[in-house]
Scaffold this active site. Sequence first.
Site, short mmCIF file in Angstrom:
data_model
loop_
_atom_site.label_atom_id
_atom_site.label_comp_id
_atom_site.label_asym_id
_atom_site.label_seq_id
_atom_site.Cartn_x
_atom_site.Cartn_y
_atom_site.Cartn_z
CE LYS A 52 -2.70 -1.64 3.53
NZ LYS A 52 -3.80 -2.43 4.00
CD GLN A 96 -3.19 -4.36 7.00
OE1 GLN A 96 -3.13 -3.25 6.48
NE2 GLN A 96 -3.54 -5.45 6.34
CG ASP A 119 -10.42 -0.98 5.15
OD1 ASP A 119 -10.02 -0.99 3.97
OD2 ASP A 119 -9.78 -1.47 6.09
#
Length: 283
Positions: A52, A96, A119
């Site tokens: 990322k 995460q 997200d």
Amino acid sequence: MGTILDGKALAKLKADKLKEKVKILKEKGINPLFCVINIGENPASQVYIRSKGRLAKKIGIEQKLYQLPTNTQESEVAELIKKLNADPSVDGMMIQLPVPEQINITNLMEIIDPSKDVDGLTPANSGRLWQGHHFVEPATPDGIIALIDHYQIDLEGKNVVVIGRSDIVGKPIAALALERNATVTILHSKTQNPEFYLKHADVIISAVGQANLIKADMIKEGAVIVDVGINHVDGHLVGDVDFDDVKNKAGWITPVPGGVGPLTVEFLMEQVVKLARRRNDRK
Ligand code: NAD
């Protein structure tokens, strides 16, 4: 052989376009910034965070990593989230996954400001997704829809069978396919007679994490096969679909690697930029 749905190529195309958009945003004084909260030392998470970070840098987005020790308490993560919620320079944040067992991710999702939820996993944004008025989507499903669109596959009226019911892939891709007027079925670990549904599927989207789950004799001739699964077998990365067995019967098929994976990282960046633009528009 079916047409390869080349996620890697589409991700590159999208990233190049996004880089241009970010350049324009920066000229207007908007500098997209998102934060990754990582708790513990999961090796797969480290790999994802690095990938990322690499793409973010290439596109011109700033990724800030908050690396916390494995024994971090939920209340400490909650405090950090509140701090990031209040920080006007932060456009988005994500936790995460997976997190250590003392952390209840559902509780933390309640705290993230939905306008900074890259997200798309907060209850508010999950609800918006099902109600059809969302401004941010989980990256993997958003990438899958973009891939399907790119190859001009029309989902309207099609039987779409999603395998897996996670909050991050299975449920949101079902919502997005429904939004495209598909008839959606979700299969999961307790589904009886999955073969029945698979045989009737025009599109199969598999997000299970089990190598060789889908074989040619389970699918309809010409079906669209989207393989989200990531499995390590004998030092190789494979999906849920037995690619060599299925490729000649499928009409379209994603490879693993090079299918959904690269799109996930790219579409995370798309969400960051969407949130940055939206926050700026609301100022
Ligand atoms: P998960 O790991 O949380 O859950 C797996 C799901 O599969 C569950 O909903 C379960 O009910 C279902 N399941 C288990 N066995 C089954 C069976 N035999 N038949 C039907 N359903 C079954 O799900 P996840 O987080 O969505 O991850 C799924 C897979 O996708 C994993 O391999 C993961 O690594 C991968 N993944 C890939 C990407 C990507 O970018 N390519 C992104 C996210 C997840």
